[in-house]
Design an enzyme around this catalytic site. Structure first.
Site, PDB file in Angstrom:
ATOM      1  N   ARG A 171      35.817  34.598  28.821  1.00  0.00           N
ATOM      2  CA  ARG A 171      35.643  35.451  29.998  1.00  0.00           C
ATOM      3  C   ARG A 171      35.813  36.926  29.642  1.00  0.00           C
ATOM      4  O   ARG A 171      35.321  37.796  30.341  1.00  0.00           O
ATOM      5  CB  ARG A 171      36.703  35.096  31.055  1.00  0.00           C
ATOM      6  CG  ARG A 171      36.462  33.830  31.821  1.00  0.00           C
ATOM      7  CD  ARG A 171      37.689  33.441  32.656  1.00  0.00           C
ATOM      8  NE  ARG A 171      38.072  34.409  33.673  1.00  0.00           N
ATOM      9  CZ  ARG A 171      37.543  34.493  34.892  1.00  0.00           C
ATOM     10  NH1 ARG A 171      36.608  33.650  35.243  1.00  0.00           N
ATOM     11  NH2 ARG A 171      37.958  35.397  35.747  1.00  0.00           N
ATOM     12  N   ARG A 276      51.985  39.531  35.290  1.00  0.00           N
ATOM     13  CA  ARG A 276      51.503  40.896  35.521  1.00  0.00           C
ATOM     14  C   ARG A 276      52.147  41.478  36.769  1.00  0.00           C
ATOM     15  O   ARG A 276      52.718  40.759  37.587  1.00  0.00           O
ATOM     16  CB  ARG A 276      49.974  40.919  35.643  1.00  0.00           C
ATOM     17  CG  ARG A 276      49.408  40.021  36.721  1.00  0.00           C
ATOM     18  CD  ARG A 276      47.866  40.045  36.717  1.00  0.00           C
ATOM     19  NE  ARG A 276      47.339  39.133  37.714  1.00  0.00           N
ATOM     20  CZ  ARG A 276      46.036  38.962  37.967  1.00  0.00           C
ATOM     21  NH1 ARG A 276      45.128  39.629  37.278  1.00  0.00           N
ATOM     22  NH2 ARG A 276      45.646  38.118  38.897  1.00  0.00           N
ATOM     23  N   GLU A 299      53.789  38.720  39.394  1.00  0.00           N
ATOM     24  CA  GLU A 299      53.069  37.452  39.546  1.00  0.00           C
ATOM     25  C   GLU A 299      53.624  36.419  38.562  1.00  0.00           C
ATOM     26  O   GLU A 299      53.666  36.679  37.364  1.00  0.00           O
ATOM     27  CB  GLU A 299      51.596  37.753  39.223  1.00  0.00           C
ATOM     28  CG  GLU A 299      50.616  36.918  39.959  1.00  0.00           C
ATOM     29  CD  GLU A 299      49.204  37.474  39.803  1.00  0.00           C
ATOM     30  OE1 GLU A 299      48.959  38.651  40.157  1.00  0.00           O
ATOM     31  OE2 GLU A 299      48.352  36.734  39.295  1.00  0.00           O
ATOM     32  N   TYR A 347      36.655  27.293  38.437  1.00  0.00           N
ATOM     33  CA  TYR A 347      37.141  28.659  38.542  1.00  0.00           C
ATOM     34  C   TYR A 347      35.938  29.548  38.847  1.00  0.00           C
ATOM     35  O   TYR A 347      35.142  29.825  37.959  1.00  0.00           O
ATOM     36  CB  TYR A 347      37.821  29.117  37.245  1.00  0.00           C
ATOM     37  CG  TYR A 347      38.446  30.469  37.452  1.00  0.00           C
ATOM     38  CD1 TYR A 347      39.807  30.604  37.672  1.00  0.00           C
ATOM     39  CD2 TYR A 347      37.656  31.602  37.511  1.00  0.00           C
ATOM     40  CE1 TYR A 347      40.364  31.838  37.932  1.00  0.00           C
ATOM     41  CE2 TYR A 347      38.206  32.840  37.785  1.00  0.00           C
ATOM     42  CZ  TYR A 347      39.553  32.949  37.989  1.00  0.00           C
ATOM     43  OH  TYR A 347      40.098  34.172  38.270  1.00  0.00           O
ATOM     44  N   ASP A 349      34.385  33.167  40.370  1.00  0.00           N
ATOM     45  CA  ASP A 349      34.589  34.505  40.907  1.00  0.00           C
ATOM     46  C   ASP A 349      33.865  34.604  42.237  1.00  0.00           C
ATOM     47  O   ASP A 349      32.986  33.788  42.551  1.00  0.00           O
ATOM     48  CB  ASP A 349      34.052  35.548  39.914  1.00  0.00           C
ATOM     49  CG  ASP A 349      35.067  35.832  38.813  1.00  0.00           C
ATOM     50  OD1 ASP A 349      36.275  35.760  39.089  1.00  0.00           O
ATOM     51  OD2 ASP A 349      34.644  36.120  37.674  1.00  0.00           O
TER      52      ASP A 349
HETATM   53  P1  FAD Z   1      38.725  29.949  49.318  1.00  0.00           P
HETATM   54  O1  FAD Z   1      38.771  31.423  49.439  1.00  0.00           O
HETATM   55  O2  FAD Z   1      39.823  29.274  48.583  1.00  0.00           O
HETATM   56  O3  FAD Z   1      38.618  29.337  50.793  1.00  0.00           O
HETATM   57  C1  FAD Z   1      38.815  27.974  51.078  1.00  0.00           C
HETATM   58  C2  FAD Z   1      39.538  27.892  52.418  1.00  0.00           C
HETATM   59  O4  FAD Z   1      39.586  26.533  52.840  1.00  0.00           O
HETATM   60  C3  FAD Z   1      40.985  28.367  52.367  1.00  0.00           C
HETATM   61  O5  FAD Z   1      41.168  29.469  53.239  1.00  0.00           O
HETATM   62  C4  FAD Z   1      41.810  27.162  52.802  1.00  0.00           C
HETATM   63  O6  FAD Z   1      42.891  27.511  53.635  1.00  0.00           O
HETATM   64  C5  FAD Z   1      40.780  26.339  53.562  1.00  0.00           C
HETATM   65  N1  FAD Z   1      41.059  24.891  53.567  1.00  0.00           N
HETATM   66  C6  FAD Z   1      41.188  24.106  52.479  1.00  0.00           C
HETATM   67  N2  FAD Z   1      41.375  22.821  52.858  1.00  0.00           N
HETATM   68  C7  FAD Z   1      41.388  22.796  54.228  1.00  0.00           C
HETATM   69  C8  FAD Z   1      41.541  21.791  55.206  1.00  0.00           C
HETATM   70  N3  FAD Z   1      41.685  20.506  54.851  1.00  0.00           N
HETATM   71  N4  FAD Z   1      41.497  22.142  56.508  1.00  0.00           N
HETATM   72  C9  FAD Z   1      41.326  23.444  56.877  1.00  0.00           C
HETATM   73  N5  FAD Z   1      41.167  24.455  55.979  1.00  0.00           N
HETATM   74  C10 FAD Z   1      41.188  24.140  54.676  1.00  0.00           C
HETATM   75  N6  FAD Z   1      37.188  36.624  42.112  1.00  0.00           N
HETATM   76  C11 FAD Z   1      36.566  37.798  41.801  1.00  0.00           C
HETATM   77  O7  FAD Z   1      35.331  37.889  41.906  1.00  0.00           O
HETATM   78  N7  FAD Z   1      37.286  38.895  41.379  1.00  0.00           N
HETATM   79  C12 FAD Z   1      38.635  38.858  41.247  1.00  0.00           C
HETATM   80  O8  FAD Z   1      39.251  39.867  40.864  1.00  0.00           O
HETATM   81  C13 FAD Z   1      39.303  37.646  41.566  1.00  0.00           C
HETATM   82  N8  FAD Z   1      40.636  37.574  41.436  1.00  0.00           N
HETATM   83  C14 FAD Z   1      41.258  36.400  41.728  1.00  0.00           C
HETATM   84  C15 FAD Z   1      42.646  36.361  41.588  1.00  0.00           C
HETATM   85  C16 FAD Z   1      43.310  35.180  41.853  1.00  0.00           C
HETATM   86  C17 FAD Z   1      44.800  35.164  41.704  1.00  0.00           C
HETATM   87  C18 FAD Z   1      42.585  34.030  42.260  1.00  0.00           C
HETATM   88  C19 FAD Z   1      43.286  32.743  42.506  1.00  0.00           C
HETATM   89  C20 FAD Z   1      41.213  34.076  42.425  1.00  0.00           C
HETATM   90  C21 FAD Z   1      40.530  35.259  42.154  1.00  0.00           C
HETATM   91  N9  FAD Z   1      39.163  35.355  42.326  1.00  0.00           N
HETATM   92  C22 FAD Z   1      38.525  36.525  42.006  1.00  0.00           C
HETATM   93  C23 FAD Z   1      38.358  34.211  42.822  1.00  0.00           C
HETATM   94  C24 FAD Z   1      38.156  34.234  44.360  1.00  0.00           C
HETATM   95  O9  FAD Z   1      39.413  34.130  45.003  1.00  0.00           O
HETATM   96  C25 FAD Z   1      37.259  33.049  44.741  1.00  0.00           C
HETATM   97  O10 FAD Z   1      35.999  33.196  44.145  1.00  0.00           O
HETATM   98  C26 FAD Z   1      37.011  32.904  46.257  1.00  0.00           C
HETATM   99  O11 FAD Z   1      38.205  32.966  46.997  1.00  0.00           O
HETATM  100  C27 FAD Z   1      36.342  31.570  46.526  1.00  0.00           C
HETATM  101  O12 FAD Z   1      36.008  31.469  47.910  1.00  0.00           O
HETATM  102  P2  FAD Z   1      35.899  30.055  48.604  1.00  0.00           P
HETATM  103  O13 FAD Z   1      35.398  30.315  49.981  1.00  0.00           O
HETATM  104  O14 FAD Z   1      35.123  29.103  47.770  1.00  0.00           O
HETATM  105  O15 FAD Z   1      37.390  29.479  48.622  1.00  0.00           O
HETATM  106  N1  UDP Z   2      44.722  36.580  28.935  1.00  0.00           N
HETATM  107  C1  UDP Z   2      45.803  36.832  28.115  1.00  0.00           C
HETATM  108  N2  UDP Z   2      46.368  38.066  28.161  1.00  0.00           N
HETATM  109  C2  UDP Z   2      45.963  39.033  28.998  1.00  0.00           C
HETATM  110  C3  UDP Z   2      44.862  38.765  29.848  1.00  0.00           C
HETATM  111  C4  UDP Z   2      44.265  37.524  29.798  1.00  0.00           C
HETATM  112  O1  UDP Z   2      46.228  35.961  27.383  1.00  0.00           O
HETATM  113  O2  UDP Z   2      46.556  40.122  29.006  1.00  0.00           O
HETATM  114  C5  UDP Z   2      44.108  35.232  28.863  1.00  0.00           C
HETATM  115  C6  UDP Z   2      44.699  34.257  29.896  1.00  0.00           C
HETATM  116  O3  UDP Z   2      44.737  32.963  29.322  1.00  0.00           O
HETATM  117  C7  UDP Z   2      43.685  34.325  31.014  1.00  0.00           C
HETATM  118  C8  UDP Z   2      42.386  34.478  30.238  1.00  0.00           C
HETATM  119  O4  UDP Z   2      42.724  35.318  29.121  1.00  0.00           O
HETATM  120  O5  UDP Z   2      43.689  33.143  31.807  1.00  0.00           O
HETATM  121  C9  UDP Z   2      41.218  35.068  31.013  1.00  0.00           C
HETATM  122  O6  UDP Z   2      41.607  36.343  31.481  1.00  0.00           O
HETATM  123  P1  UDP Z   2      41.208  36.843  32.939  1.00  0.00           P
HETATM  124  O7  UDP Z   2      41.665  38.238  33.109  1.00  0.00           O
HETATM  125  O8  UDP Z   2      39.785  36.512  33.164  1.00  0.00           O
HETATM  126  O9  UDP Z   2      42.157  35.916  33.813  1.00  0.00           O
HETATM  127  P2  UDP Z   2      42.183  35.582  35.352  1.00  0.00           P
HETATM  128  O10 UDP Z   2      41.087  36.361  36.051  1.00  0.00           O
HETATM  129  O11 UDP Z   2      41.949  34.137  35.321  1.00  0.00           O
HETATM  130  O12 UDP Z   2      43.554  35.963  35.805  1.00  0.00           O
END
Ligand code: FAD
Ligand code: UDP
Length: 380
Positions: A171, A276, A299, A347, A349
């Site tokens: 990634r 982080r 986090e 996973y 985005d």
């Molecule tokens: P979700 O947003 O997870 O929505 C699913 C919803 O379904 C939830 O609100 C949940 O409450 C609901 N649900 C589930 N089961 C039930 C049930 N049985 N009944 C009622 N409701 C239910 N993407 C990026 O592009 N850039 C980023 O920087 C980025 N950072 C991220 C950082 C983190 C820590 C994480 C975890 C993800 C990140 N993502 C990022 C990914 C991004 O969050 C997802 O792509 C996006 O949220 C997916 O949308 P979705 O609608 O598929 O799922």
């Molecule tokens: N990673 C790491 N050190 C860093 C940043 C990322 O080891 O400072 C590794 C970690 O395993 C992470 C992966 O690289 O899951 C991909 O990084 P990314 O920033 O895409 O992670 P995410 O968006 O999943 O938090």
């Protein structure tokens, strides 16, 4: 009868809007008390700072359709993700670029020199690496791997990097110039009014009843078809077992002024328990000066328990086998389609989520225009 969409994240909101535009009635439910799923943003009650409640979300994509779609529902401010990393008591810049290499090795390499130098470090004997560690060793060599990836990855995934797929590291870019943009996509930005406002505007449509704070399991109504964006294994009552996820705990830090001078700082050493710290006012640099106070979150990653929010699908061999069971099962169930990050256990985005939801809308149109009924379909 009407349609049901489970989950009010990007996936669910896009499908609900599309069905409404086609003139159908829809019930959109989410068990959380708000819209936007994991992308949810809200103003902090104490400081007014826009918070990304489920961790930092930066919009980046090369998919023009997804980019145009989100821009229809909100203004995006220019934003470039520039991540800092602390390792061995020093601060560096990520992703690994020429500044990281020169600072780490105490050199003043040119791009060509750095490239040649890293090649001497990289393990040339590893062809086609199939795990995270081999990928790292063959790409950047042992010193950079141990400084930036080994400890962080053990904390993030709770296991040895040799057990993880190489795709996780792929990634991230590796650059031999001073470009420290974390992403290499064509478009990048931050919604001026947050992601929840975008979802709200996607859902400014007739014929859609929105019920938040409602679990699908508790709804008794019969539907024409259900679009389910919740966890796949949960839909089937975990009958084959639970798909593994990592969850996150966020520890709030409050302060005055500028706490760390950057939106995200990674902590790569294993002995520091968190991965982080994000300082949320820096995700909105156009308004950051308005706030005298600041709010940050440490986090912590851990294995997802039954009551926790699933964040990162683990997808090791054990999960892949289980996933295949659920996918095979899902294909045979009529009346429900699975999509999104949790519905397909990938996973994803935001941009990929959006692109796939829009493709699902195309597919719905094809099926309806051919006069058919929706089969159970499973995207990817
Ligand atoms: P979700 O947003 O997870 O929505 C699913 C919803 O379904 C939830 O609100 C949940 O409450 C609901 N649900 C589930 N089961 C039930 C049930 N049985 N009944 C009622 N409701 C239910 N993407 C990026 O592009 N850039 C980023 O920087 C980025 N950072 C991220 C950082 C983190 C820590 C994480 C975890 C993800 C990140 N993502 C990022 C990914 C991004 O969050 C997802 O792509 C996006 O949220 C997916 O949308 P979705 O609608 O598929 O799922
Ligand atoms: N990673 C790491 N050190 C860093 C940043 C990322 O080891 O400072 C590794 C970690 O395993 C992470 C992966 O690289 O899951 C991909 O990084 P990314 O920033 O895409 O992670 P995410 O968006 O999943 O938090």
């Amino acid at each position: 009868m009407r349609f049901c969409v489970v989950g009010a994240g990007f996936s669910g909101a896009i499908i609900a809007r599309h069905l409404s535009e086609k003139g159908y009635r829809v019930l959109l439910i989410d068990e959380r008390s708000h819209l936007a799923g994991n992308c949810h943003t809200e103003r902090d009650a104490k400081t007014g700072i826009m918070l990304h409640r489920y961790g930092p979300h930066i919009f980046h994509t090369s998919n023009l359709r997804a980019w145009k779609y989100v821009n229809r529902f909100g203004d995006f401010e220019p934003y470039v993700n520039r991540v800092k990393a602390v390792s061995g008591g020093r601060v560096y810049t990520l992703p690994i670029n020429l500044l990281t290499i020169n600072q780490f090795f105490g050199k003043t390499f040119s791009p060509r020199e750095a490239y040649d130098f890293i090649r001497t470090k990289a393990d040339q004997k590893i062809f086609d690496p199939d795990n995270f560690e081999d990928q790292a060793l063959s790409m950047i060599g042992p010193e950079l791997y141990h400084a930036f990836f080994y400890g962080y990855t053990r904390k993030q995934w709770g296991m040895d990097p040799r057990e993880l797929p190489a795709s996780i590291l792929k990634r991230l870019p590796l650059r031999f110039n001073y470009d420290d943009n974390y992403f290499s996509h064509t478009y990048q930005g931050m919604p001026k009014d947050g992601y929840t406002s975008i979802i709200e505007r996607i859902l400014e449509i007739p014929n859609v009843e929105i019920r938040i704070g409602t679990r699908f399991e508790d709804v008794e109504e019969k539907f024409i078809h259900v679009f389910y964006t919740g966890p796949l294994d949960r839909y089937f009552g975990f009958k084959f077992g639970r798909l593994g996820y990592r969850t996150l705990d966020f520890e709030r830090i409050e302060g005055e002024g500028d706490y760390q001078g950057a939106a995200v700082i990674n902590y790569c050493d294993e002995q520091i328990p968190y991965t982080r710290i994000s300082e949320h006012k820096h995700f909105a640099p156009w308004e950051a000066d308005q706030f005298s106070k600041t709010v940050c979150f440490r986090e912590y990653s851990r294995l997802c328990g039954e009551e926790d929010i699933p964040y990162y699908p683990i997808r090791l061999a054990k999960e892949t086998e289980l996933l295949e069971c659920y996918v095979a099962h899902a294909r045979n169930v009529r009346g429900v389609s699975f999509l999104g990050r949790l519905g397909t256990y990938r996973y994803l985005d935001m941009d990929v989520t959006i692109a796939e939801a829009l493709s699902a809308c195309d597919r719905i149109d094809e099926i309806f225009s051919a006069g058919g009924t929706l089969p159970a379909f499973f995207i990817k």
